[in-house]
Design an enzyme around this catalytic site. Sequence first.
Site, PDB file in Angstrom:
ATOM      1  N   LYS A 136      -7.246   4.792 -13.714  1.00  0.00           N
ATOM      2  CA  LYS A 136      -6.977   3.746 -13.252  1.00  0.00           C
ATOM      3  C   LYS A 136      -5.598   4.175 -12.521  1.00  0.00           C
ATOM      4  O   LYS A 136      -4.618   4.751 -13.162  1.00  0.00           O
ATOM      5  CB  LYS A 136      -6.998   2.610 -13.816  1.00  0.00           C
ATOM      6  CG  LYS A 136      -6.635   1.166 -13.201  1.00  0.00           C
ATOM      7  CD  LYS A 136      -6.423   0.161 -13.729  1.00  0.00           C
ATOM      8  CE  LYS A 136      -5.993  -1.352 -13.080  1.00  0.00           C
ATOM      9  NZ  LYS A 136      -6.240  -2.492 -14.137  1.00  0.00           N
ATOM     10  N   SER A 187      -9.141  -6.126 -12.474  1.00  0.00           N
ATOM     11  CA  SER A 187      -8.394  -5.532 -11.533  1.00  0.00           C
ATOM     12  C   SER A 187      -8.972  -4.016 -11.605  1.00  0.00           C
ATOM     13  O   SER A 187      -8.517  -3.080 -10.648  1.00  0.00           O
ATOM     14  CB  SER A 187      -6.807  -5.480 -11.776  1.00  0.00           C
ATOM     15  OG  SER A 187      -6.753  -4.842 -13.042  1.00  0.00           O
ATOM     16  N   SER A 218      -9.547  -7.549 -17.109  1.00  0.00           N
ATOM     17  CA  SER A 218      -9.633  -6.493 -16.033  1.00  0.00           C
ATOM     18  C   SER A 218     -10.289  -5.385 -16.481  1.00  0.00           C
ATOM     19  O   SER A 218     -10.494  -4.382 -15.696  1.00  0.00           O
ATOM     20  CB  SER A 218      -8.386  -6.310 -15.597  1.00  0.00           C
ATOM     21  OG  SER A 218      -7.714  -7.375 -14.738  1.00  0.00           O
TER      22      SER A 218
END
Length: 493
Positions: free
Chosen positions: A82, A157, A181
Site C-alpha cells: 500500500k 482504504s 481498511s
Amino acid sequence: MAAFGAMGVREVRAGLAAKEFSAREVAEDALSRIKAVDPQIHAFLEVTEEAAYAQAAKVDEAIAAGRLAEMGPLAGVPVAFKDNMNMEGTHTTCSSRMLENYVSPYTATCVANTIAAGGIPLGKLNMDEFAFGSSTESSAFGITRNPWDLERVPGGSSGGSAAAVAAGLATITLGSDTGGSIRQPGSFCGIVAVKPTYGTVSRYGVVAFGSSLDQVGPFARSVEDAALALNALAGHDPLDCTSQDIRTDFTANLAEGAKGLKVGIVPAFMEAEGLDAEVRDKVAEAARQLEQLGAELVEVDLPNAQAAMSAYYVLGPCEAFSNLARFDSVRYGYCAEGHKDLGGQYEDSRATGFGPEARRRIMLGSYLLSAGVYEKYYYPAQQVRTLITQDYVRAYEKVDVILAPVSPRTAFKFGEISDPTTMYLSDMFTISINIAGNGGMNMPVGLGAESGMPVGVQLISPQFKDENMLRAAAALETVYGPAPVAPAFCPER
C-alpha cells in the site's frame, strides 16, 4: 509457462524447489501481467521492476546454492505494498497531491520484513487519500476498480491492495487498517484479509492516520498464505514502541479444525439496521457451517459496540489532525508558489494539496481538540473506548472467537454513495475491533444471492490470540475453498 497469477505461496515455493521454474520467471510473469491487466483495474501507482528482478536474482542464487529454505517463508513470492508504506527509492504518496513528488529515503519495517522473507517486490498500490475512505474513490491519482465487476468499488482504504490480489497481480499484498481498511476491501474483493492485534506488526515507516488505531496486515487468497505472511511480519521492532515480541507460528493450528471452538454470535450485529439480507444470510450460513464442523455457537453481548462509530469519529480525526500537521509545505508536502509569506504559503499549500475528505477530517480534528470542546468530546470518547475494550474482554471469557459481518453490504457502484456519513457506515461492524485493539479478519464465503458479488464474514480474536481466528477461518476454508482469482482475470492453469 506456469500460471503464477493463480498460485499460492506453497505452490510457488514447491515449483522453485523442484526447479520447475525460476524466481526470474515468476517476476517476469508478474510484471507482464501488471502491464497487461492493471490498466483495467488501476491497482498500482508505481511498479518496481528493478527491485523485483534484483530480489529474484537473490532467490535464484540461493536455489542454486541449495539455500532456498534460508530465504524465508515468502521466497520467490510476488508481493506489493500500500502506498502509505515507505520503500527506499520509491514514491510514497498516500494517493495525495500533497506527497506526489515525495521519494522515500528509508524503508518501513513491514516492507523490509516482507522483502527479507524473500518476497519479490512489485510496487506500490493505490488507496484512499491518506487512508481516509471506504472505496478508494478519494485517491488523487484515479479510482481502483473491483476485479469482480469493473463498475464497482474495491472497498477502501486499501482498495489497491485488495484488487491486486483478487486479480492475480500479486500473491501477497500489505494494507493498513484503522477502522476496517483491510477487512472491508477484502470482503468486497473476495479474498482473505487480516488485521492482526494492535502491536503485532511494526508501524515504523507507515504514514500514520490514527496512531492508536492503525495496524498493518496481509491480503492473500488462502488462510495459509496470510498466516505465512504474518510469520514474516510479526515481532518487536525497536523503532516502534507499540510493537510486541510475537513468537507465534500463525500456521501451527490451521489444520486443527473447528471442533471444540466456542464461536461467539452478537445478536445486535445480526439485527443491525442497514445490514443487507444477502450478507446476513451468508454470515448465518457460515455460523451453521462452523457448528457442523464441531464448533459451539454462543451468543455474546457487546453492549457498548453501538457507540464505537461515535468514538471513532472523535478519536480518528483528532489523531489524523495531529499526524497531518507535518505536511506544511516547508518540511514535507506540496508547496504552492507565488506567496511572499509563510502563512499564505501554508494555507494555500494545504488547501490545494489535500483533497476534500482529508480537509474534512483535519477540520473536524482541529475543532474536537480546541479549548472547551476537548473535554466535551475527546475524554468521553476515550471512556467509551475503555468500555468497548472491557466488553470484548468479558465476551472472550465465554468464547474463543467471534463471528460477525464485515460490511453491511457488498461492493457498491462508483458514485452510488456520495454522502460522507453513509460512506462511514461501511465500517459499522469493523471499527470496534480497532477501538479495542483486537485482531480481526475477513474470510470470503461465496457470492451474495442478489448482487452476485463476494461476501465475507468477520472473525474476531482476543488480543494476541490471532491464531484463534485463523484456525476458524481455515475450518471455513475447508467448506468454501481458497479464494479464487476474479473470473475475468483468472490465468489459465
